[in-house]
Design a protein around this motif. Structure first.
Motif, PDB file in Angstrom:
ATOM      1  N   PRO A  80       0.830  -1.201   0.000  1.00 33.64           N
ATOM      2  CA  PRO A  80       0.000   0.000   0.000  1.00 33.64           C
ATOM      3  C   PRO A  80       0.869   1.257   0.000  1.00 33.64           C
ATOM      4  CG  PRO A  80      -0.605  -1.498   1.791  1.00 33.64           C
ATOM      5  CD  PRO A  80       0.691  -1.970   1.237  1.00 33.64           C
ATOM      6  N   ASP A 104       0.237   4.120   1.599  1.00 30.79           N
ATOM      7  CA  ASP A 104       0.317   4.731   2.902  1.00 30.79           C
ATOM      8  C   ASP A 104      -0.179   3.692   3.884  1.00 30.79           C
ATOM      9  OD1 ASP A 104       0.716   6.560   4.795  1.00 30.79           O
ATOM     10  OD2 ASP A 104      -1.112   7.713   4.420  1.00 30.79           O
ATOM     11  N   PHE A 105       0.739   2.986   4.498  1.00 32.82           N
ATOM     12  CA  PHE A 105       0.270   1.903   5.362  1.00 32.82           C
ATOM     13  C   PHE A 105       0.899   2.025   6.737  1.00 32.82           C
ATOM     14  CE2 PHE A 105       3.988  -0.896   5.645  1.00 32.82           C
ATOM     15  CZ  PHE A 105       4.792  -0.345   4.665  1.00 32.82           C
ATOM     16  N   SER A 106       0.226   1.443   7.706  1.00 31.51           N
ATOM     17  CA  SER A 106       0.818   1.366   9.025  1.00 31.51           C
ATOM     18  C   SER A 106       0.853  -0.096   9.425  1.00 31.51           C
ATOM     19  CB  SER A 106       0.002   2.117  10.062  1.00 31.51           C
ATOM     20  OG  SER A 106      -0.843   3.024   9.459  1.00 31.51           O
ATOM     21  N   ARG A 163      -6.343   3.317  11.689  1.00 32.52           N
ATOM     22  CA  ARG A 163      -4.887   3.236  11.851  1.00 32.52           C
ATOM     23  C   ARG A 163      -4.173   2.982  10.532  1.00 32.52           C
ATOM     24  NH1 ARG A 163      -6.126  -0.075  16.191  1.00 32.52           N
ATOM     25  NH2 ARG A 163      -5.639  -1.904  14.948  1.00 32.52           N
ATOM     26  N   GLY A 164      -4.910   2.471   9.535  1.00 29.26           N
ATOM     27  CA  GLY A 164      -4.288   2.193   8.243  1.00 29.26           C
ATOM     28  C   GLY A 164      -3.682   0.806   8.139  1.00 29.26           C
ATOM     29  N   THR A 165      -4.153  -0.137   8.959  1.00 27.97           N
ATOM     30  CA  THR A 165      -3.633  -1.501   8.850  1.00 27.97           C
ATOM     31  C   THR A 165      -4.592  -2.421   8.096  1.00 27.97           C
ATOM     32  OG1 THR A 165      -4.581  -2.061  10.994  1.00 27.97           O
ATOM     33  CG2 THR A 165      -2.304  -1.353  10.989  1.00 27.97           C
ATOM     34  N   ASP A 213      -5.992  -2.107   5.051  1.00 28.73           N
ATOM     35  CA  ASP A 213      -5.662  -2.283   3.635  1.00 28.73           C
ATOM     36  C   ASP A 213      -4.736  -3.462   3.414  1.00 28.73           C
ATOM     37  OD1 ASP A 213      -7.004  -0.187   2.339  1.00 28.73           O
ATOM     38  OD2 ASP A 213      -5.212   0.222   1.138  1.00 28.73           O
ATOM     39  N   LEU A 214      -3.680  -3.483   4.201  1.00 29.19           N
ATOM     40  CA  LEU A 214      -2.681  -4.532   4.039  1.00 29.19           C
ATOM     41  C   LEU A 214      -3.301  -5.888   4.363  1.00 29.19           C
ATOM     42  CD1 LEU A 214       0.213  -4.823   3.264  1.00 29.19           C
ATOM     43  CD2 LEU A 214       0.861  -4.504   5.655  1.00 29.19           C
TER      44      LEU A 214
END
Lengths: 301, 269
Positions: free
Chosen positions: A84, A86-88, B107-109, B111-112
């Protein structure tokens, strides 16, 4: 070869904040490195996220590895790696834990592949994510995208945060991976960044695919940058003349020094300049980013 | 084994392991302190007299009309199950439910995670299982602590009743935790999930406790999840098991709606 790794037809997604995409037709053959270029907010990420079924198109269709992007997404995701933009990652997990967790989501991850990638990028596996710099997290992102030896990798701004050494390593990885039969779809906002790895580039702007060309063709567009120095005090006169001249664009002025791009024939430009008090003229081939920019500006009108 | 088949659940357990231990310790201590005070409170003369002199509406508001607060079971029921224990479990499960998908998306986790071969439905169901297991753990802690405290503080709580009462609490936690999970999954917002489910709990609690006092709210208790968790003082009289089914049904309904919404929407990045 022959088979298409990615194909979109009339792909459209009306999305808030204008970040949608409009009628995108894209074909990426298997075995290719495709660079997907455009400024931030042009729709690169949106397109990529439709391919992975994270977003749903409002019209048109997309297929990946011959499978429907929505109906057969699980099969696609089994055979695809994704980084991605922008990923965390969970802040308290170490690199090893993150990679273990993500491979637990893919039952058949070959164990030796990860080791090789970790060596390659000198990834720090024993520190929690919150202690890692953006670049070091990015490396973990790259490892997870490649660690299961997918047939296709989709990378959103893969080199962001990487130092030049690691960018170089990334380019080598891409070449090796393609040599082994993989396909790479990567997005970037800088042509410079992809010109060494990509076979073809597609340029998006405001959600539309402006052009798809090979890197060589793009370079061969023959755009040249000219720096023109004229006699002191004649700047205004010259500027007026340059504004109406055909075949040049992108004029900037600093005192008596002008810069512009020549897109058309040189002789007509020279003829137009003949009457002017030119002191010096320097001409060179534009680098790809300038070609890219001129393409952008060209579609402005 | 579990990690292979249910990776999201397994990761959730790993993530929350530490905080769950602290929750268990905290709840045990809290119940322990309340229980330890019983022998001296029972000794205080006239507690029952005071209670018997209070007007019925006040007793209703205190949630104390169903039982005699001068018995050990009644005391624990009032002190713990009327308010604090439900609050504790709701903080735990609403927090867990809201964090699972809404939180991951914020948090943006997410998507992955969802770029891997796992369906959105699986992510939601495994998260729901995590919420349920946390609630169940909470229930076990209650039962065990009460089982230990009962002989020590002479509370005279029947073991079977303590299991029923704990189940009421577990069902309450699961129902609202699943609602929070569903709201988070449907909207992608952890804060919205927390705020909406929290307000739902607060409003229904208020309506439920007023229903005995205010005539036109007489039927309001039927919409309160707290009623189905704790009505009739399960610790004293036993749990009304069909109440648990109501709570479970509400939770399942929330999950179904959550799955449908989650499955159809664009994820934000």
């Amino acid at each position: 070869m022959g088979a298409l790794a990615i194909r979109t037809q009339g792909l459209t997604l009306a999305y808030r904040h204008g970040r949608g995409i409009n009628d995108v037709d894209l074909e990426v053959p298997a075995g290719e490195v495709f660079g997907f270029l455009g400024p931030n907010g042009a729709g690169k990420t949106t397109t990529i996220r439709v391919l992975l079924d994270l977003m749903r198109p409002t019209a048109g269709s997309a297929s990946v590895l011959g499978l429907d992007s929505h109906g057969e997404s699980l099969k696609i995701r089994e055979r695809t790696g994704y980084l991605p933009g922008d990923f965390s990652l969970p802040p308290s997990l170490t690199g090893a834990q993150v990679l273990d967790w993500l491979s637990s989501l893919r039952p058949n991850t070959p164990p030796d592949r990860r080791e090789e990638l970790v060596q390659r990028f000198a990834v720090q596996l024993d520190r929690p994510m919150k202690q890692l710099s953006k670049g070091n997290r990015q490396k973990i992102g790259l490892v997870q995208a490649f660690q299961h030896s997918p047939e296709l990798v989709i990378l959103d701004e893969p080199t962001s945060g990487l130092d030049p050494l690691m960018q170089d390593e990334f380019h080598r990885l891409v070449r090796d991976y393609v040599a082994e039969g993989g396909t790479v779809f990567l997005s970037s906002h800088s042509l410079d960044e992809v010109q060494h790895t990509a076979d073809r580039v597609g340029i998006v702007r405001d959600g539309r695919l402006v052009t798809v060309e090979t890197v060589d063709d793009l370079r061969g567009r023959g755009v040249r940058r000219v720096t023109l120095t004229v006699a002191a005090g004649s700047g205004d006169l010259v500027e007026g003349q340059l504004r109406v001249l055909d075949g040049i664009s992108d004029v900037t002025r600093r005192g008596d020094v002008f810069e512009f791009a020549v897109v058309g024939s040189y002789s007509s430009v020279l003829a137009g300049l003949g009457q002017l008090p030119v002191i010096d003229m320097l001409s060179r081939a534009a680098d790809l980013d300038e070609v890219f920019l001129s393409l952008y500006r060209g579609t402005d009108a | 084994m579990i990690a292979q088949r249910f990776p999201v659940f397994a990761q959730g357990v790993r993530d929350r392991r530490k905080s769950l231990v602290w929750w268990s310790v905290g709840v045990t201590v809290y119940i322990g302190v309340i229980a330890a005070m019983w022998p001296s409170i029972r000794g205080a003369a006239g507690l029952s007299d005071i209670m018997s002199q209070l007007p019925q509406p006040i007793l209703d508001l205190m949630g104390a009309s169903d039982y005699d607060i001068s018995t050990g079971a009644g005391y624990v029921s009032g002190e713990l199950f009327g308010f604090m224990i439900p609050i504790f479990i709701l903080i735990l499960t609403i927090g867990a439910g809201a964090a699972a998908i809404g939180g991951a998306e914020e948090r943006g986790t997410l998507d992955l995670l969802l770029s891997h071969p796992i369906s959105r439905r699986q992510v939601l169901l495994q998260s729901a299982a995590l919420v349920a297991v946390e609630a169940l753990l909470f229930g076990v802690v209650i039962v065990v602590t009460l089982a230990i405290a009962t002989p020590l503080a002479d509370l005279q709580i029947a073991f079977v009743y303590s299991i029923g009462a704990a189940f009421g609490i577990v069902f309450l936690g699961v129902a609202l935790g699943w609602i929070a999970l569903a709201v988070g999954a449907a909207t992608g917002s952890r804060s919205l999930a927390l705020a909406s489910t929290g307000s739902l709990a607060a409003v229904t609690y208020l309506l439920g406790s007023l229903s005995g006092l205010v005539d036109f709210l007489h039927n309001a208790k039927w919409i309160s999840p707290f009623f189905y968790a704790n009505d009739g003082a399960p610790l004293v009289h036993g749990y009304t098991w069909w109440h648990g089914l109501v709570l479970a049904g509400v939770g399942v309904m929330a999950l179904v709606i959550g799955i449908i919404r989650f499955d159809r929407r664009n994820l934000s990045n």
